[in-house]
Write a protein that holds these residues in place. Structure first.
Motif, PDB file in Angstrom:
ATOM      1  N   LEU A   1      28.936 -18.589  13.415  1.00  0.00           N
ATOM      2  CA  LEU A   1      28.957 -17.781  15.088  1.00  0.00           C
ATOM      3  C   LEU A   1      27.713 -16.602  14.965  1.00  0.00           C
ATOM      4  N   ALA A   2      27.490 -16.186  13.933  1.00  0.00           N
ATOM      5  CA  ALA A   2      26.474 -15.555  14.274  1.00  0.00           C
ATOM      6  C   ALA A   2      25.422 -16.013  14.204  1.00  0.00           C
ATOM      7  N   GLU A   3      24.952 -17.468  14.566  1.00  0.00           N
ATOM      8  CA  GLU A   3      23.852 -18.672  14.105  1.00  0.00           C
ATOM      9  C   GLU A   3      24.389 -18.918  15.787  1.00  0.00           C
ATOM     10  N   LEU A   4      24.408 -19.152  15.905  1.00  0.00           N
ATOM     11  CA  LEU A   4      24.504 -19.729  17.037  1.00  0.00           C
ATOM     12  C   LEU A   4      24.378 -18.837  18.312  1.00  0.00           C
ATOM     13  N   ALA A   5      24.728 -17.384  18.031  1.00  0.00           N
ATOM     14  CA  ALA A   5      24.308 -16.751  18.343  1.00  0.00           C
ATOM     15  C   ALA A   5      22.973 -16.251  18.841  1.00  0.00           C
ATOM     16  N   SER A   6      22.386 -16.310  17.904  1.00  0.00           N
ATOM     17  CA  SER A   6      21.477 -16.389  17.933  1.00  0.00           C
ATOM     18  C   SER A   6      20.099 -17.271  19.078  1.00  0.00           C
TER      19      SER A   6
ATOM     20  N   LEU B   1      46.127 -16.464  13.448  1.00  0.00           N
ATOM     21  CA  LEU B   1      46.055 -17.947  14.902  1.00  0.00           C
ATOM     22  C   LEU B   1      45.519 -17.336  16.268  1.00  0.00           C
ATOM     23  N   VAL B   2      45.753 -16.536  16.337  1.00  0.00           N
ATOM     24  CA  VAL B   2      45.410 -16.139  18.095  1.00  0.00           C
ATOM     25  C   VAL B   2      43.784 -15.580  18.003  1.00  0.00           C
ATOM     26  N   LEU B   3      43.882 -14.928  16.857  1.00  0.00           N
ATOM     27  CA  LEU B   3      42.342 -14.186  17.509  1.00  0.00           C
ATOM     28  C   LEU B   3      41.562 -15.602  16.716  1.00  0.00           C
ATOM     29  N   ARG B   4      41.620 -15.925  15.543  1.00  0.00           N
ATOM     30  CA  ARG B   4      40.705 -17.335  15.500  1.00  0.00           C
ATOM     31  C   ARG B   4      40.659 -18.464  16.703  1.00  0.00           C
ATOM     32  N   LEU B   5      41.848 -19.115  17.330  1.00  0.00           N
ATOM     33  CA  LEU B   5      41.797 -19.672  18.735  1.00  0.00           C
ATOM     34  C   LEU B   5      40.318 -19.208  19.932  1.00  0.00           C
ATOM     35  N   GLN B   6      40.742 -17.620  19.796  1.00  0.00           N
ATOM     36  CA  GLN B   6      40.785 -17.182  20.381  1.00  0.00           C
ATOM     37  C   GLN B   6      38.443 -17.484  20.301  1.00  0.00           C
ATOM     38  N   ASN B   7      38.246 -18.049  19.634  1.00  0.00           N
ATOM     39  CA  ASN B   7      36.659 -17.314  19.316  1.00  0.00           C
ATOM     40  C   ASN B   7      36.166 -19.416  18.388  1.00  0.00           C
TER      41      ASN B   7
ATOM     42  N   GLU C   1      28.530  -8.686  19.899  1.00  0.00           N
ATOM     43  CA  GLU C   1      29.799  -7.478  19.817  1.00  0.00           C
ATOM     44  C   GLU C   1      31.226  -8.092  19.449  1.00  0.00           C
ATOM     45  N   ARG C   2      31.277  -9.488  19.646  1.00  0.00           N
ATOM     46  CA  ARG C   2      32.080 -10.806  19.341  1.00  0.00           C
ATOM     47  C   ARG C   2      32.065 -11.118  18.588  1.00  0.00           C
ATOM     48  N   VAL C   3      30.990 -11.406  17.895  1.00  0.00           N
ATOM     49  CA  VAL C   3      30.850 -11.910  16.609  1.00  0.00           C
ATOM     50  C   VAL C   3      30.848 -10.960  15.461  1.00  0.00           C
ATOM     51  N   ALA C   4      30.076  -9.439  15.503  1.00  0.00           N
ATOM     52  CA  ALA C   4      31.044  -8.872  14.744  1.00  0.00           C
ATOM     53  C   ALA C   4      32.266  -8.190  14.706  1.00  0.00           C
ATOM     54  N   GLN C   5      33.169  -9.090  16.032  1.00  0.00           N
ATOM     55  CA  GLN C   5      34.047  -8.354  15.749  1.00  0.00           C
ATOM     56  C   GLN C   5      35.824  -9.708  15.115  1.00  0.00           C
TER      57      GLN C   5
ATOM     58  N   ARG D   1      33.998 -10.806  12.457  1.00  0.00           N
ATOM     59  CA  ARG D   1      33.959 -11.137  11.316  1.00  0.00           C
ATOM     60  C   ARG D   1      34.942 -10.485  10.166  1.00  0.00           C
ATOM     61  N   ASP D   2      34.742  -8.941  11.593  1.00  0.00           N
ATOM     62  CA  ASP D   2      35.965  -7.548  10.672  1.00  0.00           C
ATOM     63  C   ASP D   2      37.392  -8.451  10.749  1.00  0.00           C
ATOM     64  N   GLN D   3      37.778  -9.851  11.937  1.00  0.00           N
ATOM     65  CA  GLN D   3      39.038  -9.996  12.268  1.00  0.00           C
ATOM     66  C   GLN D   3      39.276 -11.029  10.651  1.00  0.00           C
ATOM     67  N   THR D   4      38.105 -11.534  10.408  1.00  0.00           N
ATOM     68  CA  THR D   4      38.172 -12.709   8.912  1.00  0.00           C
ATOM     69  C   THR D   4      38.313 -12.462   7.836  1.00  0.00           C
TER      70      THR D   4
END
Length: 549
Positions: free
Chosen positions: A105-110, A37-43, A14-18, A20-23
């Motif tokens: 991030l999706a690759e890593l989540a797998s 800035l805030v969103l990318r730093l959180q990731n 769910e975090r990856v999908a979130q 992805r939409d922010q990007t």
């Protein structure tokens, strides 16, 4: 190792999908630079000197071979074919494209990996000793406690916007500090009381950076059931009273120093009284569940000690590597093997996609499919049977990862510095390489014995220069790169901050200065006396006189 449950995996996806939409919205101009800035730093995404940098979390440094293969695929497809092992056991990509990060991030989540809380003013990666679980000197395996802390800290809403970033380390080795708890915002030391019960000595207020300090003991003995409640109490005090107006004075170390350890302990105990015996109280069942994730592998009982003895007698190069790069194991017939990422001519801590693929194969063949990242920017195969060591050494040598210099002068710890980092005042990598090339006689390096050199490109101290026996800090002087030298730091038995030697040096002078320092040591040392012991015995003045004289 800890295996994600369904809810862990769902949360990650769910975090990856979130993100992805922010990007998508950022690239479409629907989010401003400041909003993104805030969103990318959180990731875990930074913008560095030449390109973005993505920091990937590796909790307590532990990786599976499957995860390493995925990292190899990611750095091959989305970066320039290599990644970097950081001093907090994480992995960093230095050349990803912003638009590719959701796919990464999706690759890593797998494979149950992510970049959550690797940046921003939150609780960062929980770290420990790279030999945790196999170290014969530890009183128990600290990794389950790391995992319990990690789960408590991840997405904890109360600590999502702390005054500043926050780092926690756990150590279970008496009379030593291989996890560097003394220089963390919170250090947790596993201890046993007279009745043999597990508890924790809890430190707070350590840290490097602009104002380096070692931590103070806040909790003398915290029963295991109340670990999380006590950590939360410390963080609540910091959250309430920490400086939010000046980021240079925002770390918990500044608050602990300003209040004093006794006052900070008093405030913590008051918070702890409200939290104790509440929902954060750990149960035997939950601790047992987490401990059950860290079971012993299927060690062999038929290890042939004669194979190792024969190889040690017949091959001098292997013998040297064995005594330098392998460590005692809690199980007879096994050793822990460190793969040095410090071959001269390569960036300290960098590892290529091809090497990652090979390391994953070696982990499967020799170490039950697991490996670890170290604070010194190396990697470890923790469970190698001694009759496999010679064969493993031959394969590591072919990969350029068998340099027998672990803990020696050329095993230099260095941040990426000005070659990549936007914050750096000076380059780190050329300085490290210059020292390695000057001291290219391995016989001489071994004769010098244990000697830590740490290099940071700026005061953020990502290279941990403050705790190097010899520390090198890049500073800016009117647009020119200079380097300040410290001596006497250490991060082994008890973390200690080094002492500045004097005025800084230009880049071309640094290698000569290091050689002068080594010459003083060679001249003044007693028989078999390590550098740090010589320094503690004779002090700074003989070094200063020779360097500046």
């Amino acid at each position: 190792m800890y295996v994600y449950q369904d809810y862990d995996q769902r949360l990650l996806e769910e975090r990856v999908a979130q993100y992805r939409d922010q990007t998508r919205r950022y690239l479409a101009g629907q989010l401003s630079e400041d909003e993104f800035l805030v969103l990318r730093l959180q990731n875990g995404l930074y913008i560095q000197r030449y390109a973005p940098m993505l920091r990937i979390s590796v909790p307590y440094g532990l990786l599976s071979s499957e995860q390493v293969r995925t990292l190899a695929k990611v750095v091959r497809e989305y970066d320039k074919g290599f990644c970097h092992v950081s001093t907090r056991q994480n992995i960093q990509l230095n050349w990803p494209e912003v638009q590719d990060v959701p796919d990464i991030l999706a690759e890593l989540a797998s494979v149950q990996m992510h970049a959550i809380q690797t940046s921003g003013n939150c609780i960062r990666n929980i770290t420990t000793d790279e030999y945790a679980g196999v170290n014969p000197k530890e009183i128990e395996d600290p990794r389950p406690w790391c995992e319990i802390i990690r789960q408590w800290a991840t997405f904890n809403p109360e600590f999502a916007y702390l005054p500043r970033k926050f780092k926690i380390a756990v150590n279970a080795v008496p009379d030593a500090d291989p996890a560097l708890i003394g220089v963390h915002d919170i250090g947790v030391k596993v201890i046993h009381n007279d009745a043999g019960e597990t508890g924790f000595q809890v430190w707070a207020g350590g840290g490097l950076g602009r104002t380096p300090m070692t931590g103070q003991v806040i909790g003398e003995f915290v029963p295991w059931q109340h670990l999380l409640a006590y950590l939360e109490a410390i963080l609540r005090v910091y959250n309430k009273y920490g400086n939010r107006d000046n980021k240079f004075k925002a770390r918990i170390k500044i608050l602990v120093k300003a209040l004093g350890a006794e006052k900070y302990r008093e405030l913590t105990e008051a918070e702890f009284a409200e939290l104790k015996d509440g929902p954060m109280t750990l149960t035997e069942e939950e601790v047992a569940r987490i401990q059950g994730c860290f079971t012993e592998p299927a060690y062999r009982d038929d290890v042939d000690s004669g194979v190792l003895d024969k190889a040690l007698q017949e091959n001098r190069a292997f013998n040297r590597w064995y005594h330098t790069n392998t460590r005692a194991h809690k199980r007879d017939g096994y050793r822990s093997v460190t793969l040095t990422l410090k071959k001269t001519g390569r960036i300290p801590g960098d590892v290529s996609d091809e090497q990652l693929e090979a390391i994953a194969d070696l982990a499967d063949r020799y170490s039950f499919g697991e490996l670890r990242n170290t604070h010194q920017q190396n990697m470890v195969l923790s469970d190698v049977a001694t009759d496999d060591l010679f064969e493993l050494w031959e394969k590591l040598d072919a990969l350029g990862m068998a340099t027998p210099n672990l803990g020696l002068l050329t095993d230099i710890v260095a941040c990426p510095g000005g070659d990549l980092c936007a914050l750096a005042n000076a380059k780190s990598v050329p300085v490290a390489e210059g020292i390695q090339r000057r001291f290219d006689d391995m016989d001489y390096v071994h004769d010098l014995g244990p000697l830590d050199i740490n290099i940071s490109g700026c005061m953020n101290a990502c290279g941990h220069h403050h705790i190097g026996h010899i520390g090198i800090l890049g500073v800016d002087k009117k647009g020119k790169e200079f380097y300040q030298i410290t001596l006497g730091g250490r991060g082994d038995k008890l973390s200690r901050i080094g002492e500045k030697m004097g005025p800084s040096f230009e880049s071309y002078e640094v290698t000569d200065v290091i050689e002068k320092i080594i010459n003083v040591y060679v001249d003044k040392r007693l028989e078999n006396e390590p550098f740090i012991d010589t320094y503690e015995r004779i002090g700074m003045e003989p070094f200063k006189e020779h360097v500046y004289g």
